[in-house]
Design a protein around this motif. Structure first.
Motif, mmCIF file in Angstrom:
data_model
loop_
_atom_site.group_PDB
_atom_site.id
_atom_site.type_symbol
_atom_site.label_atom_id
_atom_site.label_comp_id
_atom_site.label_asym_id
_atom_site.label_seq_id
_atom_site.Cartn_x
_atom_site.Cartn_y
_atom_site.Cartn_z
ATOM 1 N N ILE A 163 -17.091 -21.567 9.808
ATOM 2 C CA ILE A 163 -18.081 -22.053 8.838
ATOM 3 C C ILE A 163 -18.948 -20.904 8.324
ATOM 4 C CG2 ILE A 163 -18.170 -24.335 9.872
ATOM 5 C CD1 ILE A 163 -20.731 -23.531 11.272
ATOM 6 N N VAL A 164 -18.640 -19.683 8.746
ATOM 7 C CA VAL A 164 -19.414 -18.511 8.310
ATOM 8 C C VAL A 164 -18.496 -17.615 7.506
ATOM 9 C CG1 VAL A 164 -20.814 -16.555 9.028
ATOM 10 C CG2 VAL A 164 -20.846 -18.659 10.366
ATOM 11 N N ASN A 165 -18.776 -17.427 6.223
ATOM 12 C CA ASN A 165 -17.997 -16.564 5.337
ATOM 13 C C ASN A 165 -18.860 -15.393 4.883
ATOM 14 O OD1 ASN A 165 -15.796 -18.349 5.433
ATOM 15 N ND2 ASN A 165 -16.716 -19.623 3.829
ATOM 16 N N PHE A 166 -18.345 -14.198 4.984
ATOM 17 C CA PHE A 166 -19.103 -12.989 4.646
ATOM 18 C C PHE A 166 -18.637 -12.357 3.345
ATOM 19 C CE2 PHE A 166 -18.925 -12.909 9.398
ATOM 20 C CZ PHE A 166 -20.156 -13.508 9.557
ATOM 21 N N GLY A 167 -17.456 -12.682 2.908
ATOM 22 C CA GLY A 167 -16.964 -12.057 1.688
ATOM 23 C C GLY A 167 -15.514 -12.406 1.473
ATOM 24 N N ARG A 168 -14.888 -11.726 0.524
ATOM 25 C CA ARG A 168 -13.497 -11.975 0.202
ATOM 26 C C ARG A 168 -12.853 -10.673 -0.238
ATOM 27 N NH1 ARG A 168 -16.764 -13.569 -3.840
ATOM 28 N NH2 ARG A 168 -16.326 -12.865 -5.968
ATOM 29 N N VAL A 169 -11.534 -10.656 -0.217
ATOM 30 C CA VAL A 169 -10.745 -9.491 -0.622
ATOM 31 C C VAL A 169 -9.903 -9.889 -1.807
ATOM 32 C CG1 VAL A 169 -9.026 -7.806 0.115
ATOM 33 C CG2 VAL A 169 -10.710 -8.640 1.749
ATOM 34 N N ASP A 170 -9.974 -9.102 -2.887
ATOM 35 C CA ASP A 170 -9.210 -9.446 -4.088
ATOM 36 C C ASP A 170 -7.783 -8.950 -3.966
ATOM 37 O OD1 ASP A 170 -9.330 -6.735 -4.397
ATOM 38 O OD2 ASP A 170 -10.719 -6.779 -6.106
ATOM 39 N N HIS A 171 -7.015 -9.131 -5.049
ATOM 40 C CA HIS A 171 -5.600 -8.776 -5.004
ATOM 41 C C HIS A 171 -5.353 -7.285 -4.912
ATOM 42 C CE1 HIS A 171 -6.765 -8.368 -9.218
ATOM 43 N NE2 HIS A 171 -5.700 -7.589 -9.393
ATOM 44 N N LEU A 172 -6.383 -6.449 -5.191
ATOM 45 C CA LEU A 172 -6.244 -4.987 -5.065
ATOM 46 C C LEU A 172 -6.713 -4.492 -3.720
ATOM 47 C CD1 LEU A 172 -7.435 -3.888 -8.620
ATOM 48 C CD2 LEU A 172 -5.084 -4.166 -7.780
ATOM 49 N N GLY A 173 -7.138 -5.404 -2.864
ATOM 50 C CA GLY A 173 -7.582 -4.993 -1.542
ATOM 51 C C GLY A 173 -9.033 -4.599 -1.479
ATOM 52 N N ARG A 174 -9.788 -4.878 -2.546
ATOM 53 C CA ARG A 174 -11.213 -4.518 -2.554
ATOM 54 C C ARG A 174 -12.040 -5.662 -2.002
ATOM 55 N NH1 ARG A 174 -11.522 -2.703 -8.776
ATOM 56 N NH2 ARG A 174 -10.652 -4.801 -8.869
ATOM 57 N N PHE A 175 -13.034 -5.334 -1.207
ATOM 58 C CA PHE A 175 -13.909 -6.319 -0.566
ATOM 59 C C PHE A 175 -15.109 -6.602 -1.457
ATOM 60 C CE2 PHE A 175 -17.662 -7.102 2.114
ATOM 61 C CZ PHE A 175 -17.284 -8.331 2.656
ATOM 62 N N HIS A 176 -15.397 -7.903 -1.640
ATOM 63 C CA HIS A 176 -16.558 -8.343 -2.396
ATOM 64 C C HIS A 176 -17.428 -9.159 -1.461
ATOM 65 C CE1 HIS A 176 -14.837 -7.086 -6.275
ATOM 66 N NE2 HIS A 176 -13.660 -7.513 -5.768
ATOM 67 N N SER A 177 -18.616 -8.697 -1.207
ATOM 68 C CA SER A 177 -19.500 -9.336 -0.243
ATOM 69 C C SER A 177 -20.198 -10.533 -0.867
ATOM 70 C CB SER A 177 -20.530 -8.340 0.275
ATOM 71 O OG SER A 177 -21.459 -8.973 1.122
ATOM 72 N N ASP A 178 -20.364 -11.595 -0.041
ATOM 73 C CA ASP A 178 -21.153 -12.755 -0.417
ATOM 74 C C ASP A 178 -22.581 -12.656 0.106
ATOM 75 O OD1 ASP A 178 -19.044 -13.860 -1.728
ATOM 76 O OD2 ASP A 178 -18.374 -15.057 -0.014
#
Length: 501
Positions: free
Chosen positions: A414-429
């Motif tokens: 239930i804890v999400n910190f971010g996501r990784v796009d199709h290029l492998g780059r991390f985007h923080s929430d």
């Protein structure tokens, strides 16, 4: 008082009792019905043998041994067909020899020779089929015979001579071994089985009025019950006489029986039942006694007594039992107890069979469940993919670390910190407060603090929801003042915990 034949009772030659029972027959009669020889014995014996053959086949089928009886039938059919075909083939070969020798021209021009060759191939085909079905290594099920018999059959079937004709007695040794097993062991077990008891119970329940004295006396399971009934009336000596006469006829008919021994046995029966000083007199009059004495005298010197010397006396006793004792026995408690024992035997057998089938069904269901479980486990393992949980960036180089977990674990998070796009780059929430940005220096410590705070908020929220549910349950049962005090304590606890964070 001892029961005896009344002087006025005479033999009715038009109503002679047969020496067989419709409740039980010998294996030879039953087998003859299946092999096409007929049941024999008269008085509906063929129909009885067909019924008993069907019951015996049920018995063998339940034990997985019906192929033994079928092999004997097939071997007899092969022997009969092979005998006639070999005779026709030998006739054709004789014609071939008379035509001038086994040349190709003579064989092609002689119709008898062509027929003989065709018959020889038919015999060979039938023999091979019979061998493959019962004796070959891949045959299933197999016959319980010695390997030496199988080798003997193979040698009889195989020959380097092209004109070799397989003989009708090729399978006689195997057939005799299987027949002996059926007659000496399996059929005796069938006579004491619940399957035959069910057949007899059906006869005694639905056809009791058709029962005659032969059905009782020549049925091994019922005659002892009738013997007890006759003993209670003081008339058991009539049945004992019938047993002794049957043993005499059986022993005298044996090929190894000595003439002197048969004569001695016949005289013992005369002294016991017919003479004026008889130990167990049956009440025969003087005229009948003279007839027995004449029958005991050999027709030629050294010939010995005839096997049927007591036949008239036996028929007289059977007819007397039929008229004097059978009606009262059919309505007696003795017969009712016998029927009750048959019912118990059949019911117990069915209960045991139902229990075995239930256990077998449960075993099959358990095996199917285990197979489905293993199949489902394998499918779940194959469908499990590696998910990435992105951790905090390191303070030195800002690289992102990930750990493989299952999809189920990831979805339960239930804890999400971010996501990784199709290029492998991390985007923080997680967005910094007051517009501060990650600069690669102390930003790592700042993000670590934000992550810990987010986790603490999630845990607090879950605990708060659980506590609220417990409070709602307690409010329905507790006093309002107690509930209010509990709420105040919970609020204070939450305030202290929030101050620590």
């Amino acid at each position: 008082s001892v029961a005896r034949l009344p002087q006025s009772f005479s033999l009715d030659a038009r109503n002679l009792c047969r020496g067989t029972s419709r409740l039980e027959r010998g294996f030879a009669d039953v087998y003859a019905e299946g092999s096409g020889g007929g049941g024999g014995g008269g008085g509906g014996g063929g129909g009885t043998c067909r019924e008993l053959l069907f019951q015996f086949q049920r018995f063998l089928q339940r034990r997985g041994q019906r192929h033994l009886l079928q092999f004997c039938f097939d071997a007899d059919s092969f022997k009969a067909a092979c005998g006639s075909r070999c005779s026709a083939a030998n006739t054709g070969l004789t014609a071939l020899a008379e035509s001038g020798g086994p040349s190709d021209t003579s064989v092609a021009d002689n119709p008898s020779c062509r027929v003989a060759e065709r018959l020889r191939k038919l015999i060979e085909s039938d023999a091979v089929s019979l061998y493959k079905a019962y004796l070959a290594p891949e045959a299933n099920p197999k016959l319980p015979i010695d390997d030496a018999i199988k080798v003997q059959i193979v040698e009889a079937m195989c020959s380097d001579n092209e004109s070799h004709c397989i003989q009708p007695n090729t399978f006689d040794a195997a057939r005799q071994a299987v027949y002996s097993l059926l007659a000496d062991q399996l059929y005796n077990e069938f006579l004491s089985s619940p399957i035959l008891a069910e057949y007899q119970l059906d006869f005694l329940s639905n056809r009791l009025g058709e029962l005659n004295i032969s059905d009782i006396v020549y049925c091994s399971s019922l005659v002892f019950n009738f013997m007890e009934y006759m003993d209670s009336l003081g008339a058991s000596r009539f049945l004992q006489f019938l047993f002794d006469v049957r043993n005499f006829e059986s022993n005298s008919a044996s090929p190894d029986a000595a003439t002197a021994a048969s004569d001695e046995d016949a005289l013992c029966l005369y002294d016991r039942y017919f003479s004026l000083q008889a130990t167990y007199p049956l009440g025969f009059d003087d005229q009948f006694r003279v007839e027995v004495e004449i029958a005991l005298c050999p027709s030629e010197p050294g010939a010995g007594v005839r096997l049927d010397c007591f036949e008239r006396a036996k028929q007289l006793v059977l007819q007397y039992l039929q008229a004097a004792y059978l009606p009262s026995y059919l309505s007696s408690n003795m017969l009712s107890n016998h029927v009750a024992s048959l019912t118990y035997l059949v019911d117990t057998a069915y209960l045991r069979l139902a229990k075995e089938q239930q256990q077998q069904q449960q075993k099959v269901q358990s095996n199917n469940y285990q197979q489905q479980f293993h199949r489902h486990s394998s499918t779940s393992t194959a469908a499990t993919t590696s998910s990435t949980v992105v951790g905090a960036a390191t303070a030195n180089n800002g690289s992102v670390h990930s750990e493989p977990v299952t999809n189920a674990d990831y979805q339960r998070s239930i804890v999400n910190f971010g996501r990784v796009d199709h290029l492998g780059r991390f985007h923080s929430d997680l967005h910094p407060i007051d517009g501060r940005k990650y600069d690669g220096g102390g930003g790592g410590a700042f993000f670590a603090g934000r992550i810990l705070k987010r986790i603490a908020q999630s845990v607090d929220q879950t605990e708060s929801q659980q506590q609220q549910q417990q409070l709602q349950k307690q409010q329905q049962k507790q006093d309002p003042s107690v509930v209010a005090e509990s709420i105040v304590n919970e609020v204070r606890a939450l305030s202290r915990r929030a101050g620590k964070h």
